[in-house]
Design an enzyme around this catalytic site. Sequence first.
Site, PDB file in Angstrom:
ATOM      1  N   ASN A 111     127.971 -49.828 -79.826  1.00 15.72           N
ATOM      2  CA  ASN A 111     129.074 -50.611 -79.246  1.00 15.72           C
ATOM      3  C   ASN A 111     129.491 -50.008 -77.907  1.00 15.72           C
ATOM      4  O   ASN A 111     130.657 -49.812 -77.633  1.00 15.72           O
ATOM      5  CB  ASN A 111     130.270 -50.740 -80.209  1.00 15.72           C
ATOM      6  N   PHE A 112     128.460 -49.727 -77.097  1.00 16.71           N
ATOM      7  CA  PHE A 112     128.727 -49.255 -75.735  1.00 16.71           C
ATOM      8  C   PHE A 112     129.278 -50.404 -74.907  1.00 16.71           C
ATOM      9  O   PHE A 112     129.138 -51.583 -75.273  1.00 16.71           O
ATOM     10  CB  PHE A 112     127.435 -48.791 -75.060  1.00 16.71           C
ATOM     11  N   ASP A 115     121.782 -35.430 -75.535  1.00 19.06           N
ATOM     12  CA  ASP A 115     122.023 -36.018 -74.214  1.00 19.06           C
ATOM     13  C   ASP A 115     120.913 -37.034 -73.971  1.00 19.06           C
ATOM     14  O   ASP A 115     119.788 -36.676 -73.604  1.00 19.06           O
ATOM     15  CB  ASP A 115     122.008 -34.917 -73.137  1.00 19.06           C
ATOM     16  N   GLN A 148     136.207 -47.398 -82.730  1.00 12.56           N
ATOM     17  CA  GLN A 148     136.487 -47.960 -84.058  1.00 12.56           C
ATOM     18  C   GLN A 148     135.539 -49.068 -84.537  1.00 12.56           C
ATOM     19  O   GLN A 148     135.107 -49.054 -85.688  1.00 12.56           O
ATOM     20  CB  GLN A 148     137.931 -48.495 -84.098  1.00 12.56           C
ATOM     21  N   TYR A 170     139.036 -53.499 -75.849  1.00 17.65           N
ATOM     22  CA  TYR A 170     139.624 -52.752 -76.965  1.00 17.65           C
ATOM     23  C   TYR A 170     140.301 -53.746 -77.913  1.00 17.65           C
ATOM     24  O   TYR A 170     140.515 -54.913 -77.585  1.00 17.65           O
ATOM     25  CB  TYR A 170     140.647 -51.736 -76.453  1.00 17.65           C
ATOM     26  N   GLU A 171     140.675 -53.213 -79.069  1.00 21.85           N
ATOM     27  CA  GLU A 171     141.267 -54.005 -80.150  1.00 21.85           C
ATOM     28  C   GLU A 171     142.221 -55.112 -79.686  1.00 21.85           C
ATOM     29  O   GLU A 171     142.033 -56.292 -79.959  1.00 21.85           O
ATOM     30  CB  GLU A 171     142.013 -53.050 -81.096  1.00 21.85           C
ATOM     31  N   ARG A 183     121.199 -49.099 -68.978  1.00 20.72           N
ATOM     32  CA  ARG A 183     121.282 -48.030 -67.970  1.00 20.72           C
ATOM     33  C   ARG A 183     120.690 -46.730 -68.493  1.00 20.72           C
ATOM     34  O   ARG A 183     120.180 -45.913 -67.746  1.00 20.72           O
ATOM     35  CB  ARG A 183     122.749 -47.797 -67.554  1.00 20.72           C
ATOM     36  N   ASP A 236     138.608 -54.745 -84.053  1.00 23.29           N
ATOM     37  CA  ASP A 236     137.657 -53.642 -84.234  1.00 23.29           C
ATOM     38  C   ASP A 236     137.052 -53.642 -85.634  1.00 23.29           C
ATOM     39  O   ASP A 236     135.865 -53.875 -85.818  1.00 23.29           O
ATOM     40  CB  ASP A 236     138.373 -52.298 -84.019  1.00 23.29           C
ATOM     41  N   GLY A 257     149.280 -72.283 -94.874  1.00 27.50           N
ATOM     42  CA  GLY A 257     148.457 -73.015 -95.833  1.00 27.50           C
ATOM     43  C   GLY A 257     149.210 -74.216 -96.362  1.00 27.50           C
ATOM     44  O   GLY A 257     150.258 -74.590 -95.826  1.00 27.50           O
ATOM     45  N   GLY A 258     148.708 -74.801 -97.428  1.00 24.72           N
ATOM     46  CA  GLY A 258     149.319 -76.007 -97.991  1.00 24.72           C
ATOM     47  C   GLY A 258     150.568 -75.719 -98.808  1.00 24.72           C
ATOM     48  O   GLY A 258     151.314 -76.646 -99.134  1.00 24.72           O
ATOM     49  N   GLN A 259     150.807 -74.472 -99.161  1.00 25.88           N
ATOM     50  CA  GLN A 259     151.994 -74.117 -99.941  1.00 25.88           C
ATOM     51  C   GLN A 259     152.933 -73.327 -99.036  1.00 25.88           C
ATOM     52  O   GLN A 259     152.575 -72.228 -98.589  1.00 25.88           O
ATOM     53  CB  GLN A 259     151.608 -73.255-101.158  1.00 25.88           C
TER      54      GLN A 259
HETATM   55  N1  CAO Z   1     124.240 -39.001 -74.090  1.00 26.17           N
HETATM   56  C1  CAO Z   1     124.450 -39.331 -72.798  1.00 26.17           C
HETATM   57  N2  CAO Z   1     125.237 -40.350 -72.404  1.00 26.17           N
HETATM   58  C2  CAO Z   1     125.826 -41.056 -73.382  1.00 26.17           C
HETATM   59  C3  CAO Z   1     125.651 -40.797 -74.750  1.00 26.17           C
HETATM   60  C4  CAO Z   1     124.811 -39.704 -75.085  1.00 26.17           C
HETATM   61  N3  CAO Z   1     124.582 -39.361 -76.359  1.00 26.17           N
HETATM   62  N4  CAO Z   1     126.375 -41.677 -75.464  1.00 26.17           N
HETATM   63  C5  CAO Z   1     126.991 -42.473 -74.580  1.00 26.17           C
HETATM   64  N5  CAO Z   1     126.658 -42.112 -73.326  1.00 26.17           N
HETATM   65  C6  CAO Z   1     127.103 -42.725 -72.075  1.00 26.17           C
HETATM   66  C7  CAO Z   1     126.773 -44.188 -71.987  1.00 26.17           C
HETATM   67  O1  CAO Z   1     125.399 -44.331 -71.684  1.00 26.17           O
HETATM   68  C8  CAO Z   1     127.711 -44.623 -70.886  1.00 26.17           C
HETATM   69  O2  CAO Z   1     127.145 -44.251 -69.651  1.00 26.17           O
HETATM   70  P1  CAO Z   1     127.121 -45.243 -68.352  1.00 26.17           P
HETATM   71  O3  CAO Z   1     128.510 -45.729 -68.169  1.00 26.17           O
HETATM   72  O4  CAO Z   1     126.650 -44.334 -67.270  1.00 26.17           O
HETATM   73  O5  CAO Z   1     126.174 -46.331 -68.661  1.00 26.17           O
HETATM   74  C9  CAO Z   1     128.914 -43.715 -71.083  1.00 26.17           C
HETATM   75  O6  CAO Z   1     128.500 -42.716 -72.016  1.00 26.17           O
HETATM   76  C10 CAO Z   1     130.187 -44.334 -71.599  1.00 26.17           C
HETATM   77  O7  CAO Z   1     129.966 -45.380 -72.489  1.00 26.17           O
HETATM   78  P2  CAO Z   1     131.019 -46.577 -72.590  1.00 26.17           P
HETATM   79  O8  CAO Z   1     131.108 -47.254 -71.270  1.00 26.17           O
HETATM   80  O9  CAO Z   1     130.635 -47.416 -73.755  1.00 26.17           O
HETATM   81  O10 CAO Z   1     132.393 -45.818 -72.929  1.00 26.17           O
HETATM   82  P3  CAO Z   1     133.859 -46.044 -72.317  1.00 26.17           P
HETATM   83  O11 CAO Z   1     134.679 -44.983 -72.936  1.00 26.17           O
HETATM   84  O12 CAO Z   1     133.888 -46.136 -70.849  1.00 26.17           O
HETATM   85  O13 CAO Z   1     134.303 -47.480 -72.897  1.00 26.17           O
HETATM   86  C11 CAO Z   1     134.751 -49.086 -74.615  1.00 26.17           C
HETATM   87  C12 CAO Z   1     134.729 -47.611 -74.208  1.00 26.17           C
HETATM   88  C13 CAO Z   1     135.080 -49.134 -76.108  1.00 26.17           C
HETATM   89  C14 CAO Z   1     135.804 -49.834 -73.825  1.00 26.17           C
HETATM   90  C15 CAO Z   1     133.356 -49.702 -74.368  1.00 26.17           C
HETATM   91  O14 CAO Z   1     132.390 -48.919 -74.997  1.00 26.17           O
HETATM   92  C16 CAO Z   1     133.232 -51.145 -74.845  1.00 26.17           C
HETATM   93  O15 CAO Z   1     133.757 -52.076 -74.257  1.00 26.17           O
HETATM   94  N6  CAO Z   1     132.470 -51.343 -75.938  1.00 26.17           N
HETATM   95  C17 CAO Z   1     132.179 -52.652 -76.458  1.00 26.17           C
HETATM   96  C18 CAO Z   1     133.347 -53.267 -77.163  1.00 26.17           C
HETATM   97  C19 CAO Z   1     133.894 -52.395 -78.251  1.00 26.17           C
HETATM   98  O16 CAO Z   1     133.221 -51.966 -79.157  1.00 26.17           O
HETATM   99  N7  CAO Z   1     135.201 -52.163 -78.195  1.00 26.17           N
HETATM  100  C20 CAO Z   1     135.927 -51.565 -79.299  1.00 26.17           C
HETATM  101  C21 CAO Z   1     136.156 -50.169 -79.140  1.00 26.17           C
HETATM  102  S1  CAO Z   1     137.264 -49.610 -80.369  1.00 26.17           S
HETATM  103  O17 CAO Z   1     138.754 -50.152 -79.882  1.00 26.17           O
END
Ligand code: CAO
Length: 415
Positions: free
Chosen positions: A96-97, A73, A17, A138-139, A104, A168, A247-249
Amino acid sequence: MGKALDGVRILDFTHVQSGPTCTQLLAWFGADVIKVEKAGAGDVTRGQLQDIPNVDSLYFTMLNHNKRSITLDTKHPRGKAVLERLIRHCDVLVENFAPGALERMGFPYERIRQLNPKMIVASVKGFGPGPYEDCKVYENVAQCAGGAASTTGFDDGPPLVTGAQIGDSGTGLHLALGIVCALYQRNTTGRGQKVLAAMQDGVLNLCRVKLRDQQRLARTGVMKEYPQYPDGRFGSSVPRAGNASGGGQPGWIIKCRGWQTDPNAYLYFIAQAPVWKQICAVIGKPEWITDPDYATPDARLPRLTQVFGEVEKWTMTRTKFEAMAEFNKHDIPCGPILSMEELAAEPSLRATGTVVEVDHPKRGRYLSVGNPIKLSDSPSEVKRSPLLGEHTREVLGELGLSESEIRTLEHEKVI
Ligand code: CAO
């Protein structure tokens, strides 16, 4: 007249999100947003909370309007080569990985900068630099860590998260502003830069009034506009304030006719000082206009429960809309508690494009929010979200890949 962000190309590496709200906003303003999704899988939200089997969920469709989707990929050597072309081709990379994922993948900031020194690299992370910087977030984690949950709810209950996605969508908004600023600065410097919006920081920014109250509490030991005053006790940190206005009101949520069966038959009422006389007249308490216990804002502070109780006696004999209409005649600020059902059907929100109906080839018509920010010379048109990989061939062609190169990528399942 074109769109405000015409010509800006966004390499959209966002998912779930927070990031998608940011890139959707940029797309609404006219940027070309190329969403890169995992080959064969796509953004995880496509399959989450599905209301129609095997059709992109509303979760996905409502966060990814006006974008193009390509599958790639990015861990495959051939995928990395395509990603390098994309980085050279685009102005902004938004991601937002989880912390460290881009590194990596082999694309730390330095590498991206080498490939395209003008590129703006914008990230949402859960936390900024510090003890939690490596955590996934997460959120609701952000709401809790950013001060919203500890100050939301009633004093005798546990912390509460709110329905507004301030962690988010709120952080997505912050990031979008950072990107536009970096694009603006690039006009003079010719250079890109990193933009970081941490979810904890975004939530705290939205909770700034509570940080204000923390300091007032530390200095005075009491906050007279909070419901804990005068009968409750204050601790050392800002307490949950129920429905107090902050707030003030002073304000509170009060019952209206039908509250016994309708969970949303309530009104937010504000006892605004400049209209105190009108309030007294409307609710039938004219004696309060001159009564020294009620005549001034300071005198009313220890008696807010009685004040709201009397207002409620009046509103309970009217619907929330009747009460609002009557109060508005006298410039008394208030607002009905509107349900999602009511908002979805509200004609004025449809008329302004804040709520829109969108056609989707697989799900048919659905309702979504449109752009809440209105530019007079760059109106937003909401276009449906892309199917997974719908634009892969189109975008690869624009990057200069030949038909045989694209077929090789398909054959090796890189796209
Ligand atoms: N091709 C190949 N690999 C890909 C890819 C693609 N096109 N797109 C993503 N990937 C891989 C990433 O490189 C990652 O690989 P590694 O773990 O080996 O480095 C993997 O997919 C998963 O990515 P992720 O760790 O971001 O995903 P997750 O589902 O495990 O976590 C989340 C999700 C949201 C918790 C995490 O991304 C995060 O903390 N993001 C930052 C904060 C944020 O935005 N949070 C709000 C999310 S909405 O509530």
